[in-house]
Scaffold this motif. Structure first.
Motif, PDB file in Angstrom:
ATOM      1  N   VAL A 242       0.825  -1.218   0.000  1.00 47.12           N
ATOM      2  CA  VAL A 242       0.000   0.000   0.000  1.00 47.12           C
ATOM      3  C   VAL A 242       0.855   1.262   0.000  1.00 47.12           C
ATOM      4  CG1 VAL A 242      -0.310   0.152   2.525  1.00 47.12           C
ATOM      5  CG2 VAL A 242      -2.081   1.043   0.995  1.00 47.12           C
ATOM      6  N   ILE A 243       2.079   1.157   0.472  1.00 46.28           N
ATOM      7  CA  ILE A 243       2.938   2.339   0.539  1.00 46.28           C
ATOM      8  C   ILE A 243       3.252   2.888  -0.855  1.00 46.28           C
ATOM      9  CG2 ILE A 243       5.179   1.152   0.492  1.00 46.28           C
ATOM     10  CD1 ILE A 243       6.043   3.050   2.809  1.00 46.28           C
ATOM     11  N   LEU A 244       3.079   2.053  -1.893  1.00 44.71           N
ATOM     12  CA  LEU A 244       3.344   2.514  -3.256  1.00 44.71           C
ATOM     13  C   LEU A 244       2.191   3.351  -3.815  1.00 44.71           C
ATOM     14  CD1 LEU A 244       5.110  -0.646  -4.767  1.00 44.71           C
ATOM     15  CD2 LEU A 244       6.150   1.510  -4.031  1.00 44.71           C
ATOM     16  N   ASP A 245       1.008   3.297  -3.179  1.00 46.25           N
ATOM     17  CA  ASP A 245      -0.094   4.188  -3.578  1.00 46.25           C
ATOM     18  C   ASP A 245       0.086   5.499  -2.828  1.00 46.25           C
ATOM     19  OD1 ASP A 245      -1.211   2.258  -5.208  1.00 46.25           O
ATOM     20  OD2 ASP A 245      -2.395   1.401  -3.572  1.00 46.25           O
ATOM     21  N   ALA A 246       1.091   6.234  -3.267  1.00 46.68           N
ATOM     22  CA  ALA A 246       1.664   7.307  -2.458  1.00 46.68           C
ATOM     23  C   ALA A 246       0.689   8.390  -2.033  1.00 46.68           C
ATOM     24  CB  ALA A 246       2.842   7.929  -3.204  1.00 46.68           C
ATOM     25  N   GLU A 247      -0.412   8.544  -2.770  1.00 48.12           N
ATOM     26  CA  GLU A 247      -1.311   9.656  -2.427  1.00 48.12           C
ATOM     27  C   GLU A 247      -2.286   9.279  -1.305  1.00 48.12           C
ATOM     28  OE1 GLU A 247      -3.434   7.009  -5.020  1.00 48.12           O
ATOM     29  OE2 GLU A 247      -1.381   7.772  -5.033  1.00 48.12           O
ATOM     30  N   THR A 248      -2.315   8.001  -0.906  1.00 52.13           N
ATOM     31  CA  THR A 248      -3.281   7.596   0.117  1.00 52.13           C
ATOM     32  C   THR A 248      -2.748   7.885   1.525  1.00 52.13           C
ATOM     33  OG1 THR A 248      -2.389   5.344   0.297  1.00 52.13           O
ATOM     34  CG2 THR A 248      -4.079   5.711  -1.390  1.00 52.13           C
ATOM     35  N   SER A 249      -3.692   8.030   2.453  1.00 47.33           N
ATOM     36  CA  SER A 249      -3.301   8.330   3.834  1.00 47.33           C
ATOM     37  C   SER A 249      -2.506   7.168   4.435  1.00 47.33           C
ATOM     38  CB  SER A 249      -4.539   8.629   4.680  1.00 47.33           C
ATOM     39  OG  SER A 249      -5.424   7.526   4.662  1.00 47.33           O
ATOM     40  N   ALA A 250      -2.918   5.924   4.113  1.00 48.88           N
ATOM     41  CA  ALA A 250      -2.214   4.758   4.663  1.00 48.88           C
ATOM     42  C   ALA A 250      -0.753   4.762   4.205  1.00 48.88           C
ATOM     43  CB  ALA A 250      -2.910   3.466   4.247  1.00 48.88           C
ATOM     44  N   ALA A 251      -0.546   5.055   2.917  1.00 48.46           N
ATOM     45  CA  ALA A 251       0.825   5.081   2.381  1.00 48.46           C
ATOM     46  C   ALA A 251       1.653   6.142   3.076  1.00 48.46           C
ATOM     47  CB  ALA A 251       0.791   5.346   0.872  1.00 48.46           C
ATOM     48  N   GLN A 252       1.069   7.309   3.258  1.00 49.53           N
ATOM     49  CA  GLN A 252       1.816   8.405   3.887  1.00 49.53           C
ATOM     50  C   GLN A 252       2.123   8.097   5.344  1.00 49.53           C
ATOM     51  OE1 GLN A 252      -0.421  11.981   2.906  1.00 49.53           O
ATOM     52  NE2 GLN A 252      -0.349  11.432   0.739  1.00 49.53           N
ATOM     53  N   ALA A 253       1.168   7.446   6.001  1.00 51.70           N
ATOM     54  CA  ALA A 253       1.395   7.088   7.405  1.00 51.70           C
ATOM     55  C   ALA A 253       2.509   6.039   7.512  1.00 51.70           C
ATOM     56  CB  ALA A 253       0.098   6.567   8.028  1.00 51.70           C
ATOM     57  N   TYR A 254       2.534   5.084   6.593  1.00 53.05           N
ATOM     58  CA  TYR A 254       3.619   4.088   6.606  1.00 53.05           C
ATOM     59  C   TYR A 254       4.963   4.750   6.281  1.00 53.05           C
ATOM     60  CZ  TYR A 254       0.917  -0.225   7.279  1.00 53.05           C
ATOM     61  OH  TYR A 254       0.159  -1.233   7.817  1.00 53.05           O
ATOM     62  N   ALA A 255       4.948   5.680   5.331  1.00 53.54           N
ATOM     63  CA  ALA A 255       6.203   6.361   4.976  1.00 53.54           C
ATOM     64  C   ALA A 255       6.740   7.151   6.170  1.00 53.54           C
ATOM     65  CB  ALA A 255       5.976   7.280   3.777  1.00 53.54           C
ATOM     66  N   ASP A 256       5.832   7.772   6.926  1.00 53.65           N
ATOM     67  CA  ASP A 256       6.247   8.499   8.135  1.00 53.65           C
ATOM     68  C   ASP A 256       6.870   7.533   9.150  1.00 53.65           C
ATOM     69  OD1 ASP A 256       5.253  10.783   7.057  1.00 53.65           O
ATOM     70  OD2 ASP A 256       3.581  11.020   8.471  1.00 53.65           O
ATOM     71  N   ALA A 257       6.253   6.346   9.284  1.00 52.23           N
ATOM     72  CA  ALA A 257       6.764   5.361  10.246  1.00 52.23           C
ATOM     73  C   ALA A 257       8.180   4.935   9.853  1.00 52.23           C
ATOM     74  CB  ALA A 257       5.827   4.154  10.316  1.00 52.23           C
ATOM     75  N   VAL A 258       8.398   4.754   8.550  1.00 53.40           N
ATOM     76  CA  VAL A 258       9.736   4.393   8.070  1.00 53.40           C
ATOM     77  C   VAL A 258      10.729   5.505   8.415  1.00 53.40           C
ATOM     78  CG1 VAL A 258      11.128   4.005   5.992  1.00 53.40           C
ATOM     79  CG2 VAL A 258       8.893   2.880   6.224  1.00 53.40           C
ATOM     80  N   SER A 259      10.320   6.741   8.191  1.00 48.75           N
ATOM     81  CA  SER A 259      11.198   7.873   8.514  1.00 48.75           C
ATOM     82  C   SER A 259      11.552   7.883   9.992  1.00 48.75           C
ATOM     83  CB  SER A 259      10.513   9.202   8.167  1.00 48.75           C
ATOM     84  OG  SER A 259      10.252   9.269   6.795  1.00 48.75           O
ATOM     85  N   ARG A 260      10.545   7.677  10.834  1.00 47.22           N
ATOM     86  CA  ARG A 260      10.809   7.678  12.284  1.00 47.22           C
ATOM     87  C   ARG A 260      11.754   6.536  12.643  1.00 47.22           C
ATOM     88  NH1 ARG A 260       5.048   8.034  12.519  1.00 47.22           N
ATOM     89  NH2 ARG A 260       4.549  10.232  12.257  1.00 47.22           N
ATOM     90  N   PHE A 261      11.548   5.390  12.011  1.00 48.82           N
ATOM     91  CA  PHE A 261      12.416   4.247  12.288  1.00 48.82           C
ATOM     92  C   PHE A 261      13.867   4.600  11.970  1.00 48.82           C
ATOM     93  CE2 PHE A 261      14.419   0.148  11.491  1.00 48.82           C
ATOM     94  CZ  PHE A 261      13.939  -0.608  12.542  1.00 48.82           C
ATOM     95  N   LEU A 262      14.044   5.427  10.930  1.00 47.83           N
ATOM     96  CA  LEU A 262      15.399   5.829  10.532  1.00 47.83           C
ATOM     97  C   LEU A 262      15.883   7.039  11.319  1.00 47.83           C
ATOM     98  CD1 LEU A 262      15.057   5.288   6.667  1.00 47.83           C
ATOM     99  CD2 LEU A 262      16.259   3.832   8.326  1.00 47.83           C
ATOM    100  N   GLY A 263      15.110   7.428  12.325  1.00 48.55           N
ATOM    101  CA  GLY A 263      15.575   8.461  13.242  1.00 48.55           C
ATOM    102  C   GLY A 263      15.105   9.873  12.937  1.00 48.55           C
ATOM    103  N   GLU A 264      14.235  10.011  11.934  1.00 48.04           N
ATOM    104  CA  GLU A 264      13.741  11.355  11.623  1.00 48.04           C
ATOM    105  C   GLU A 264      12.560  11.701  12.522  1.00 48.04           C
ATOM    106  OE1 GLU A 264      12.962  11.473   7.345  1.00 48.04           O
ATOM    107  OE2 GLU A 264      14.733  10.188   7.127  1.00 48.04           O
TER     108      GLU A 264
END
Ligand SMILES: Nc1ncnc2c1ncn2[C@@H]1O[C@H](COP(=O)(O)OP(=O)(O)OP(=O)(O)O)[C@@H](O)[C@H]1O
Ligand SMILES: [Mg+2]
Lengths: 272, 91
Positions: free
Chosen positions: A226-248
């Motif tokens: 779902v993260i590849l459907d970049a315009e969806t809220s779920a994708a953006q929320a997963y992308a944020d989680a990845v960023s946080r995991f990487l320390g952002e």
């Protein structure tokens, strides 16, 4: 040395596989070399969610039993270059996996990959124990609902007592809470547990909140993380989680009910 | 509270709050996160032995309890000591 990240929950059907697919794809999009392993032997699913089911030839059990080499079983993703999938077996029973076999696979994968993501089966039995045994970090997937929260608490105890890190008396497995299927509108109505309450009860740092979203089912129908459907809220929320995991540092999104406009307030007050 | 809620009258406790309170109870007692071969029962047994080695008390007068909270967890050992005379005799 690769970092082993186990996606687990205790309770079934809360979004582990959805999250494993999204999270590993997201990490790979950020340039990391990632392999995601399906530990749900007998009930494999990850291949479907990742859309690679027609490319499965060998699986993790074949590798452990010496019937195939690791490289023959790995499926390289065609959308994100640095991503690979190691499928579970559909036919064998759970006993086909063992610590020694998994240890060897993880050791070999460590040579090529930065992150090894383990999609755990539900429960706290053998399969789930094996999926978390080698973990450096754990992502505990939790729905805002009583049985899921209790099971998450339970699995946190298992992580801290049954993991290899616990056995070796090393620094404990790093824990992350991922709340999924969160519906801010139902929370506002008092029908669903609040994020703050779930977090206070489990007392684990929050990695992200994935909203309840139609995009998840659609993505699984299509075999697209779902993260590849970049315009969806779920994708953006997963992308944020990845960023946080990487320390952002990323503020939580999609956690407040949208403010209704004047018409919504006049006519929608009682909306179901 | 919005004005619509105001006209609907006072709301009964939200079900989400009941869920929170129930979960808080389950987690606070600590029994949930521990599973089976936890160290606590063994530690209690060891602590009990140590206490009894130094003070001659009825084992039922030694209470060992743990409480787990979100921010703070405690281990409490409560020993009800006998009058001074009896303690000396124990040595
Ligand atoms: N954010 C979401 N919004 C809506 N539906 C979701 C969301 N996350 C997961 N789902 C749905 O929940 C169901 C279970 O998801 P998934 O298979 O990822 O769970 P799981 O924890 O891996 O299950 P299992 O324990 O059986 O392995 C799926 O139908 C999926 O589409
Ligand atoms: Mg799954």
């Amino acid at each position: 040395m690769a970092q082993v990240v186990t996606v687990t929950s205790g309770k079934g059907g809360v979004g582990k596989t959805t999250s494993s697919a999204a999270f590993s794809t997201g990490l790979a999009q950020r340039g990391k070399k990632v392999v995601v392993i399906d530990f749900d032997v007998g009930l494999r699913n990850l291949d479907l969610i990742m859309g690679v089911e027609r490319r499965v030839v060998f699986d993790i059990v074949n590798v452990i039993q010496g019937e195939a080499r690791l490289n023959q079983a790995l499926i390289r993703d065609k959308r994100v270059e640095t991503l690979a999938i190691l499928p579970a077996s559909q036919t064998r029973d759970k006993d086909a996996l063992n610590k020694e076999g998994v240890a060897k696979i993880i050791e070999e994968l460590s040579k090529e990959f930065d992150y090894i993501i383990c999609d755990s089966p539900a429960g706290i039995e053998k399969g789930a124990l094996l999926a978390l045994y080698f973990a450096d970090s754990a992502i505990v997937v939790t729905n805002p609902e009583v049985s899921s929260v209790r099971d998450s608490d339970r699995i946190l105890g298992v992580i801290q007592s049954k993991s290899k890190r616990a056995e070796d008396n090393r620094e404990p497995v790093r824990e992350h809470l991922l709340v999924t299927r969160y519906d801010p509108i139902r929370v506002a109505k008092g029908e669903m547990l609040k994020l703050e309450d779930v977090q206070a009860i489990l007392a684990v740092p929050l990695l992200g909140v994935i909203p309840e979203s139609e995009a998840v089912l659609k993505a699984s129908n299509a075999g697209t993380p779902v993260i590849l459907d970049a315009e969806t809220s779920a994708a953006q929320a997963y992308a944020d989680a990845v960023s946080r995991f990487l320390g952002e540092d990323k503020p939580m999104r999609f956690v407040e009910a949208e403010k209704k406009g004047i018409f919504g307030r006049l006519f929608g007050g009682r909306a179901a | 509270m919005s004005w619509l809620n105001f006209f609907r009258g006072k709301a009964e406790p939200a079900s989400a709050d009941i869920a929170r309170d129930r979960l808080t109870m389950i987690v606070a007692t600590g029994g949930n996160r521990r599973n089976g071969d936890d160290f606590l029962p063994r530690m209690q047994k060891d602590l009990m032995e140590v206490v009894l080695r130094y003070v001659n008390v009825d084992p039922s007068k030694v209470k060992i309890s743990t409480e787990r909270g979100a921010d703070l967890s405690t281990l409490a050992i409560e020993v009800e000591l006998p009058p001074v005379k009896e303690v000396r005799r124990a040595g």
